[in-house]
Write a protein that holds these residues in place. Sequence first.
Motif, PDB file in Angstrom:
ATOM      1  N   GLY A 369       0.777  -1.242   0.000  1.00  0.00           N
ATOM      2  CA  GLY A 369       0.000   0.000   0.000  1.00  0.00           C
ATOM      3  C   GLY A 369       0.801   1.280   0.000  1.00  0.00           C
ATOM      4  N   ARG A 371       2.197   2.951  -2.389  1.00  0.00           N
ATOM      5  CA  ARG A 371       2.052   3.880  -3.530  1.00  0.00           C
ATOM      6  C   ARG A 371       1.128   5.052  -3.192  1.00  0.00           C
ATOM      7  NH1 ARG A 371      -2.409   2.355  -7.311  1.00  0.00           N
ATOM      8  NH2 ARG A 371      -3.699   0.794  -6.261  1.00  0.00           N
ATOM      9  N   LYS A 372       0.287   4.877  -2.184  1.00  0.00           N
ATOM     10  CA  LYS A 372      -0.645   5.949  -1.813  1.00  0.00           C
ATOM     11  C   LYS A 372       0.060   7.099  -1.098  1.00  0.00           C
ATOM     12  CE  LYS A 372      -4.157   2.366  -1.164  1.00  0.00           C
ATOM     13  NZ  LYS A 372      -4.954   1.627  -0.161  1.00  0.00           N
ATOM     14  N   VAL A 373       1.132   6.774  -0.371  1.00  0.00           N
ATOM     15  CA  VAL A 373       1.816   7.813   0.413  1.00  0.00           C
ATOM     16  C   VAL A 373       3.211   8.127  -0.114  1.00  0.00           C
ATOM     17  CG1 VAL A 373       0.557   7.396   2.545  1.00  0.00           C
ATOM     18  CG2 VAL A 373       2.582   6.031   2.047  1.00  0.00           C
ATOM     19  N   LYS A 375       4.316   8.553  -3.571  1.00  0.00           N
ATOM     20  CA  LYS A 375       3.972   8.594  -4.995  1.00  0.00           C
ATOM     21  C   LYS A 375       5.195   8.752  -5.897  1.00  0.00           C
ATOM     22  CE  LYS A 375      -0.672  10.366  -4.089  1.00  0.00           C
ATOM     23  NZ  LYS A 375      -1.644  11.461  -4.305  1.00  0.00           N
ATOM     24  N   TYR A 438       1.357  -2.194  -3.516  1.00  0.00           N
ATOM     25  CA  TYR A 438      -0.067  -2.395  -3.766  1.00  0.00           C
ATOM     26  C   TYR A 438      -0.770  -3.018  -2.557  1.00  0.00           C
ATOM     27  CZ  TYR A 438       0.435  -1.152  -8.686  1.00  0.00           C
ATOM     28  OH  TYR A 438       0.666  -0.467  -9.849  1.00  0.00           O
ATOM     29  N   LYS A 439      -2.089  -3.117  -2.669  1.00  0.00           N
ATOM     30  CA  LYS A 439      -2.942  -3.662  -1.619  1.00  0.00           C
ATOM     31  C   LYS A 439      -2.839  -2.821  -0.325  1.00  0.00           C
ATOM     32  CE  LYS A 439      -4.788  -6.947  -3.972  1.00  0.00           C
ATOM     33  NZ  LYS A 439      -6.248  -7.015  -4.201  1.00  0.00           N
ATOM     34  N   ASP A 440      -3.144  -3.437   0.785  1.00  0.00           N
ATOM     35  CA  ASP A 440      -3.142  -2.718   2.063  1.00  0.00           C
ATOM     36  C   ASP A 440      -1.806  -2.889   2.784  1.00  0.00           C
ATOM     37  OD1 ASP A 440      -5.794  -1.919   1.720  1.00  0.00           O
ATOM     38  OD2 ASP A 440      -6.522  -3.853   2.497  1.00  0.00           O
ATOM     39  N   LYS A 448       2.729   2.502  10.165  1.00  0.00           N
ATOM     40  CA  LYS A 448       1.696   3.091   9.311  1.00  0.00           C
ATOM     41  C   LYS A 448       1.485   4.563   9.651  1.00  0.00           C
ATOM     42  CE  LYS A 448      -3.039   2.285   7.712  1.00  0.00           C
ATOM     43  NZ  LYS A 448      -4.239   1.421   7.825  1.00  0.00           N
ATOM     44  N   GLU A 453       6.520  10.324   2.297  1.00  0.00           N
ATOM     45  CA  GLU A 453       7.440  10.363   1.174  1.00  0.00           C
ATOM     46  C   GLU A 453       8.808  10.857   1.651  1.00  0.00           C
ATOM     47  OE1 GLU A 453       8.912   9.320  -1.438  1.00  0.00           O
ATOM     48  OE2 GLU A 453       7.231   9.738  -2.790  1.00  0.00           O
TER      49      GLU A 453
END
Length: 627
Positions: A369, A371-373, A375, A438-440, A448, A453
């Motif tokens: 997961g 890629r969400k934070v 980028k 990817y995913k969680d 978490k 970044e």
Amino acid sequence: METNLALLLLFAPFAGFLLNVFFGKKLSRNAAGILGTLAVAVSFGVTLFFFLQVNSTKVPVMVDLFKWMQLANFSVDFGFQLDQLSLLWLMFVTGIGTLIHMYSISYMHDDENIHKFFAYLNLFVFFMITLVMGSNLLIMFIGWEGVGLCSYLLIGFWYKNQDYNDAAKKAFIMNRIGDLGFLIGIFIIGYLFHTLDYTVIQTIITEGKFTIDAQWLSIAALCLFIGACGKSAQIPLYTWLPDAMAGPTPVSALIHAATMVTAGIFMITRMNFLFNLAPDVQSIIAVVGAVTALVAASIGLVQNDIKKVLAYSTVSQLGLMFLALGLGAYEIAVFHVITHAFFKACLFLGSGSVIHALHGEQDMRNMGGLRKVMKITFATFLISTLAISGLPPFSGFFSKDEILMAAYHENPVLWVIGSIASIMTAFYMFRLLYLTFYKDFRGTEEQKHHLHESPALITFPLIVLAILALVGGAISLPGSSWLNEYLAPVMAKPAAHHHLDNTAYMLMGIAVVGALIGIGIAYTKYIKKSEVPEPDSKITGLTKVLYNKFYVDELYMAIIVKPVYAIGSFFKNVTEVAISGFIFGLGRAANMLGSEGKTIQNGSIGFYLFVFVAGVCSIIGYIFLVK
């Protein structure tokens, strides 16, 4: 002027090393990093100047400093050779080196010995430049041993961890095994040609000035290849490189992506005129390269440490480069060295960005997961993953396709092996991408909460390298290769211009389809089915064999390390017994003499007078007898 600039190119990193060693402790953390980065940036600027000059004039820059050795009919000069090959290598050594130094300013900011780290990095770059710039094999050997020393210092940089120290020692010792072969090869070449100068040896070979023993020439080439196996991690001397991931991530990027591990390819390419005369050795190089590519790729399929996957990927890609060298396609090997330097440096630095965000976590099973934070890190990592997987229009597609095409025309069996290794590469690289980004998120809540970044000093080098990984293939497009034309003056047999035909398009299509199959399998397993690799304790069967790296380390321990330890222990014990027996024997003799001698010290005045008179009489008698 050229001499001064060449010396500036060489000694700027060495000056950075000295300044950080002696004064770095007094500087701020950023100042030590900036000093080390500027030192390499100066070398890059001078390299760029010479690169543009030689590209324009087509005349190499030769710097002869002094006569080094003169022994009967053997002579060696101390000088430097800045031709097309060496300048091309220096461009990515100093260019990527500058980016990695810049990255390290932020990555190593909190380390108490940051000045020492930059000193070691600068020293490494100095020795790598020496290796590449030298005009003969002896100067190359100085740089060759120097980068081996610096790799030991950098891999074991966090020396408080004994496992890291063991990894550093392993790298140092395995490289020394290969270096012995390299040294023997240098001795044989010196004996055959009475010199170690590249240009003189090439002139002797091309002009046929005297007859050369082909058998000894093949032995020399084989010995040089053994040296290359150690430095460039080929079977059987490859196991040090994955363990070298113990060093800080910038070390992995610098040593194992763009510089030290490419030294073997550089040496063989530099001596291409000699290897062309040893076709049997070339066949060995091609087979070893292909097998190394396949074995390392198969091990990378199941590794869970993000840096270990990249390490086995490096070994596999180096195997493909050696496959090209063995086929005589030196320009293609150099092409893949350059594109690999771009995307692999980006991948290593990207993994470092991930590790930095997760506070040291390297197990992909505890990621996800991101890629969400992250980028920027994700985008650059994706581009480099597409490049190493061999998809167009990314750089890796062009260089890998050239290798497979050359293998198809020379040896279809090796083409099959290389193609399978390439499919595996696409699978394990996208496996890494999916499990990491990817995913969680599968880490701890604390991790978490702190996900972020990386700073600009980390992301900027990633962006530059990702751009190069995207467009780097343009230097050697099919049917129009700037690289082949540029390298032609240093190649005994310049690459022939080939035109695209139906066979070429077919091979490209097969390579792309193979990569897509590997990516598709990874997508099915880790995205559609959301699989996560099992814990170590539950791994069984073939997966366990691959996860434990075919038990090669255990095999080496059983058949080499333990017997050597046993022999050493035997001689140690024998030596200890011999020495202790001799010394203790002298001590016991002295004690015995003392014990016996003290019995005559009984306090009897008469006995003492008797001994005195007897002694005087003996002395007088001896004097008269002598006269």
